[in-house]
Design a protein around this motif. Structure first.
Motif, PDB file in Angstrom:
ATOM      1  N   UNK A 177       9.016   1.060 -20.503  1.00 37.32           N
ATOM      2  CA  UNK A 177       7.281   1.015 -19.755  1.00 37.32           C
ATOM      3  C   UNK A 177       7.044  -0.318 -19.033  1.00 37.32           C
ATOM      4  N   UNK A 178       6.194  -0.155 -18.485  1.00 44.84           N
ATOM      5  CA  UNK A 178       5.807  -1.576 -17.330  1.00 44.84           C
ATOM      6  C   UNK A 178       4.779  -0.825 -16.979  1.00 44.84           C
ATOM      7  N   UNK A 179       3.617  -2.280 -16.667  1.00 45.76           N
ATOM      8  CA  UNK A 179       1.840  -1.686 -16.638  1.00 45.76           C
ATOM      9  C   UNK A 179       1.739  -2.959 -15.509  1.00 45.76           C
ATOM     10  N   UNK A 180       1.120  -2.490 -14.677  1.00 37.18           N
ATOM     11  CA  UNK A 180       1.193  -4.339 -13.319  1.00 37.18           C
ATOM     12  C   UNK A 180      -0.358  -3.650 -13.439  1.00 37.18           C
ATOM     13  N   UNK A 181      -1.103  -4.861 -14.205  1.00 37.11           N
ATOM     14  CA  UNK A 181      -2.207  -4.778 -14.081  1.00 37.11           C
ATOM     15  C   UNK A 181      -3.103  -5.324 -12.932  1.00 37.11           C
TER      16      UNK A 181
ATOM     17  N   UNK B 182       1.217  -1.527  -0.040  1.00 32.79           N
ATOM     18  CA  UNK B 182       0.242  -0.303  -0.145  1.00 32.79           C
ATOM     19  C   UNK B 182       0.943   1.315   0.112  1.00 32.79           C
ATOM     20  N   UNK B 183       1.999   1.823   1.018  1.00 30.52           N
ATOM     21  CA  UNK B 183       2.714   2.619   0.736  1.00 30.52           C
ATOM     22  C   UNK B 183       3.497   2.735  -0.181  1.00 30.52           C
ATOM     23  N   UNK B 184       3.169   1.569  -1.172  1.00 30.01           N
ATOM     24  CA  UNK B 184       4.678   1.742  -2.268  1.00 30.01           C
ATOM     25  C   UNK B 184       4.043   2.427  -3.465  1.00 30.01           C
ATOM     26  N   UNK B 185       2.461   1.309  -3.613  1.00 29.92           N
ATOM     27  CA  UNK B 185       1.657   2.218  -4.299  1.00 29.92           C
ATOM     28  C   UNK B 185       1.128   3.480  -3.792  1.00 29.92           C
ATOM     29  N   UNK B 186       1.013   3.577  -2.811  1.00 29.97           N
ATOM     30  CA  UNK B 186       0.638   5.076  -2.700  1.00 29.97           C
ATOM     31  C   UNK B 186       1.856   6.566  -3.175  1.00 29.97           C
ATOM     32  N   UNK B 187       3.250   6.053  -3.043  1.00 33.81           N
ATOM     33  CA  UNK B 187       4.422   6.618  -2.787  1.00 33.81           C
ATOM     34  C   UNK B 187       4.415   6.638  -4.270  1.00 33.81           C
ATOM     35  N   UNK B 188       4.099   6.055  -5.195  1.00 27.47           N
ATOM     36  CA  UNK B 188       3.915   6.218  -6.504  1.00 27.47           C
ATOM     37  C   UNK B 188       3.280   6.802  -7.445  1.00 27.47           C
TER      38      UNK B 188
ATOM     39  N   UNK C 125      -2.522 -11.362 -11.621  1.00 26.51           N
ATOM     40  CA  UNK C 125      -1.200  -9.828 -11.765  1.00 26.51           C
ATOM     41  C   UNK C 125      -1.671 -10.107 -13.439  1.00 26.51           C
ATOM     42  N   UNK C 126      -1.468  -9.503 -13.925  1.00 24.53           N
ATOM     43  CA  UNK C 126      -0.769  -9.279 -15.460  1.00 24.53           C
ATOM     44  C   UNK C 126      -0.031  -8.070 -15.376  1.00 24.53           C
ATOM     45  N   UNK C 127       1.421  -8.244 -16.316  1.00 22.09           N
ATOM     46  CA  UNK C 127       2.199  -7.453 -16.302  1.00 22.09           C
ATOM     47  C   UNK C 127       2.378  -7.367 -17.360  1.00 22.09           C
ATOM     48  N   UNK C 128       3.001  -6.379 -17.866  1.00 13.17           N
ATOM     49  CA  UNK C 128       3.036  -5.644 -19.363  1.00 13.17           C
ATOM     50  C   UNK C 128       4.668  -4.697 -19.004  1.00 13.17           C
TER      51      UNK C 128
ATOM     52  N   UNK D  22      -0.929  -0.161 -11.700  1.00 16.00           N
ATOM     53  CA  UNK D  22       0.509   0.928 -10.962  1.00 16.00           C
ATOM     54  C   UNK D  22       1.158   0.759 -12.544  1.00 16.00           C
ATOM     55  N   UNK D  23       1.828   1.815 -13.116  1.00 13.28           N
ATOM     56  CA  UNK D  23       2.966   1.517 -14.525  1.00 13.28           C
ATOM     57  C   UNK D  23       4.049   2.706 -14.259  1.00 13.28           C
ATOM     58  N   UNK D  24       4.652   2.505 -14.902  1.00 20.02           N
ATOM     59  CA  UNK D  24       5.796   3.287 -14.114  1.00 20.02           C
ATOM     60  C   UNK D  24       7.243   3.038 -15.721  1.00 20.02           C
ATOM     61  N   UNK D  25       8.199   3.952 -15.941  1.00 14.65           N
ATOM     62  CA  UNK D  25       8.740   3.975 -16.888  1.00 14.65           C
ATOM     63  C   UNK D  25      10.311   3.791 -16.132  1.00 14.65           C
ATOM     64  N   UNK D  26      10.885   2.767 -16.207  1.00 15.97           N
ATOM     65  CA  UNK D  26      12.373   2.798 -15.658  1.00 15.97           C
ATOM     66  C   UNK D  26      13.560   2.171 -16.617  1.00 15.97           C
ATOM     67  N   UNK D  27      14.687   2.398 -16.246  1.00 17.71           N
ATOM     68  CA  UNK D  27      15.625   3.315 -17.099  1.00 17.71           C
ATOM     69  C   UNK D  27      16.605   1.637 -16.297  1.00 17.71           C
TER      70      UNK D  27
END
Length: 196
Positions: A61-65, A13-19, A88-91, A49-54
Motif C-alpha cells: 500500500x502506498x500513500x502520497x500526501x 491531473x488526468x492520472x489522479x482523476x483517473x485513479x 510531498x510525503x510518500x509512504x 493519492x493511495x493505492x495497492x500495488x503488486x
C-alpha cells in the motif's frame, strides 16, 4: 527531455482523476489553489493519492500526501505572485509494516533542477507512474514535479522520477518518455461526442 508545464500538469491531473472512484459532473472545474483573503498568499490545495500495488507478487500500500507548507519562507514566482512552498510525503507499507517513508521538498531535487529556477518554483504535483508500472513491477515509480506553482504559466516544469525498491532504498532521476496519450482507448473521447 524537457516537457512543458501544461503537459505535466495535464498528465498529473488526468492520472489522479483517473485513479479515483469519485465521479465529477462533466464540466466541473477542479480548484487547485486557495488564496488567503488577508495576505493574498496562494497555497496549492492538498490531496492524497493511495493505492495497492503488486510488486514481486506481494501487495504493498502506498500513500502520497501533497500539501502546502506555511512555516517556510514565501516564494515569489516570475509573475510576481506569492506562494507557500509545497511538499510531498510518500509512504509505502507491506502487511502494515513501513517499507518507505520520506517527505520531499524542492531542495531534494537541487541536482536535477537549475538553481535559478528552483528559487521561484516549488513541488507542484506527485503521482504514481502507472505507465512505468506496466513495464516494471519490481519497484515503485513515482513522478514528482517541480515547477512554477501558477498553472497558467508557460514556464517549464521538471518531472522527476522517484524509484523506490522493496528494501526502502531509492533513487531519483529526470523523468523521461512521459506520455500524455490515453492510458487505454477511448479516454480521450469527449463524452458529448458519444451522446445520442
Amino acid at each position: 527531455m524537457k516537457t512543458t508545464k501544461f503537459a505535466i500538469v495535464a498528465l498529473l491531473t488526468f492520472m489522479s482523476l483517473a485513479c479515483t472512484s469519485e465521479k465529477k459532473p462533466v464540466g466541473a472545474e477542479r480548484v487547485v489553489e486557495d488564496v488567503d483573503p488577508q495576505t493574498g498568499i496562494i497555497s496549492l490545495r492538498n490531496y492524497i493519492l493511495s493505492d495497492t500495488i503488486n510488486i514481486n507478487n506481494k501487495l504493498y500500500n502506498y500513500a502520497c500526501t501533497f500539501e502546502p507548507v506555511d512555516t517556510m519562507p514565501i516564494l515569489t514566482n516570475p509573475q510576481g505572485l506569492e506562494y507557500h512552498e509545497s511538499r510531498v510525503n510518500i509512504e509505502i507499507k507491506h502487511e502494515g509494516n513501513n517499507v518507505f517513508s520520506k517527505t520531499f521538498y524542492k531542495s531534494n531535487f537541487h541536482d536535477y533542477v537549475p538553481s535559478d529556477f528552483l528559487k521561484t518554483s516549488t513541488v507542484v504535483g506527485v503521482n504514481y507512474n502507472y505507465m512505468k508500472r506496466d513495464t516494471d513491477r519490481s519497484a515503485f515509480y513515482f513522478i514528482i514535479t517541480v515547477g512554477d506553482p501558477d498553472e497558467t504559466s508557460d514556464n517549464m516544469a521538471y518531472p522527476l522520477e522517484l524509484k523506490v525498491a522493496t528494501d526502502g532504498s531509492y533513487s531519483i532521476k529526470k523523468a523521461e518518455n512521459l506520455e500524455t496519450e490515453p492510458l487505454h482507448p477511448g479516454l480521450n473521447v469527449d463524452p458529448s461526442e458519444d451522446a445520442v
